[in-house]
Design an enzyme around this catalytic site. Structure first.
Site, PDB file in Angstrom:
ATOM      1  N   HIS A 161       0.848  -1.197   0.000  1.00 26.14           N
ATOM      2  CA  HIS A 161       0.000   0.000   0.000  1.00 26.14           C
ATOM      3  C   HIS A 161       0.884   1.247   0.000  1.00 26.14           C
ATOM      4  CE1 HIS A 161      -3.673  -2.350   0.609  1.00 26.14           C
ATOM      5  NE2 HIS A 161      -2.957  -3.083   1.439  1.00 26.14           N
ATOM      6  N   TYR A 199       3.763  -5.555   9.207  1.00 25.53           N
ATOM      7  CA  TYR A 199       3.639  -4.110   9.306  1.00 25.53           C
ATOM      8  C   TYR A 199       4.710  -3.524  10.215  1.00 25.53           C
ATOM      9  CZ  TYR A 199      -0.993  -4.211   7.065  1.00 25.53           C
ATOM     10  OH  TYR A 199      -2.034  -4.356   6.180  1.00 25.53           O
TER      11      TYR A 199
END
Length: 368
Positions: free
Chosen positions: A74, A340
């Site tokens: 992303h 993440y």
């Protein structure tokens, strides 16, 4: 009670290997390349041995290249801010304080899936909405939700095999039908999920899109009883079909331009599962007709560049949950969490060039 538009039911939608389907394999391949950065980190996803964190990052580089300073997935995105106004209707299902009537501030991010920060916008690109809801008592909730109805594999091993089967042929840049055909024939659940993703309705932009949790979580009430839930952010804006596209950043430019004129709003629609509904398999939609709860209204009224914007330092870690919301037996959120954190550590120590999307601060006013 509003529900997600074109909500998938329980019927199977297998991907038939007809000539027309083979022509759509390029689309499926693009979807897979966009998604693999988000999910290719769990143990053994890209090799027969357990991956180290360094191995995970190497795998992400192999898919989309190295782009220092950017998120490993992303990577192309835009910060947004606003608030969530709870309706109170979900308070009976979960003790989370943000479900009690009231307003809590939100810092969010819209993005395209994949690790390429300068990829051109296109109608079929997988879009994401990431949110950090911040009630004053500190019981925050983070989520990363996507505009696809289901995930495309049931297990890490299955995803690994799918990734290998759909990797682009260097000569054509598209999946090789001779490789993906036998794989899909042997993995009907994956074929069905890919068919659902490829056939999803495409909207005109970020603002009129619906975003799904994909994974199952559990809401826990005051008595300690829990129920499986999935949710969707359903737009209040009229849904318009996707056009032919525009400039390289047209989705983000349209989003920022809209927020200069007016806020954008979505209903948080929580679907409560039955005990028989699958919770560990994100390729399976739940049957239509399940109970839905209007948990509240999300309002976004300002957009800013990631270059120093409010979302820049946030990891939208799906295991950051308030009391009253817990993980289910779905293994994907925990895997995403680990990736993440590693991505954040790496990009924090790197110099970052300017983002592709750098609008001036845009807002419709109204405050948050």
């Amino acid at each position: 009670m509003p529900g997600p538009p074109d909500k998938p039911g329980s019927s199977r939608v297998p991907l038939r290997l007809t000539p027309g389907t083979l022509g759509r394999l390029g689309v499926i391949g693009a979807v897979m390349l966009a998604l693999c950065g988000a999910f290719a980190w769990d143990a053994g996803v890209l090799s027969s041995r357990r991956l180290t964190q360094g191995g995970v990052m190497a795998a992400l580089r192999a898919v989309d290249g190295l782009h220092p300073g950017f998120r490993r997935n992303h990577a192309k995105g835009l910060c947004v801010t606003g608030w969530f106004q709870a309706s109170g209707q979900a308070a009976a299902l979960s003790t989370a304080s943000l479900f009690r009537p009231g307003r809590v501030p939100v810092v969010g991010r819209f993005a395209l899936a994949g690790g390429m920060p300068f990829q051109p916008d296109a109608p079929a690109k997988v879009r994401s909405m990431a949110l950090r809801l911040m009630p004053p008592d500190g019981q925050e909730w983070r989520m990363g939700i996507n505009d696809i109805p289901v995930f495309v594999a049931r297990t890490a091993q299955e995803f690994r095999d799918l990734l290998l089967a759909t990797r682009p042929d260097p000569a054509t840049g598209k999946p090789d039908p001779a490789r993906i055909g036998p794989f899909l024939s042997a993995h009907q659940a994956v074929a069905t999920a890919l068919g659902r993703v490829a056939a999803r309705p495409l909207t005109s932009g970020f603002g009129d899109d619906t975003y799904y949790s994909l994974d199952t979580f559990r809401f826990v009430d005051a008595g300690g009883a829990s129920v499986p839930v999935r949710w969707a952010m359903v737009p209040l804006q009229p849904v318009q079909p996707a056009g032919a596209g525009g400039g390289p950043d047209y989705l983000f430019d349209d989003l920022a331009a809209t927020l200069r004129r007016q806020p954008l709003q979505w209903r948080l629609v929580v679907t409560v599962g039955d005990p028989s509904d699958p919770t560990a398999d994100p390729t399976l939609p739940w049957p239509s007709g399940r109970r839905q709860v209007d948990a509240g209204l999300l309002t976004l009224d300002r957009a800013e560049s990631e270059d120093g914007g409010p979302c820049t330092g946030i990891t939208y870690d799906p295991v950051v949950l308030p009391p009253g919301i817990t993980l289910s037996d779905d293994p994907i959120p925990a895997a995403r969490s680990a990736a993440y954190m590693r991505s954040f550590t790496l990009r924090s120590g790197e110099a970052k060039p300017p983002s592709a999307v750098t609008p001036a601060m845009a807002g419709a006013g109204g405050g948050s």
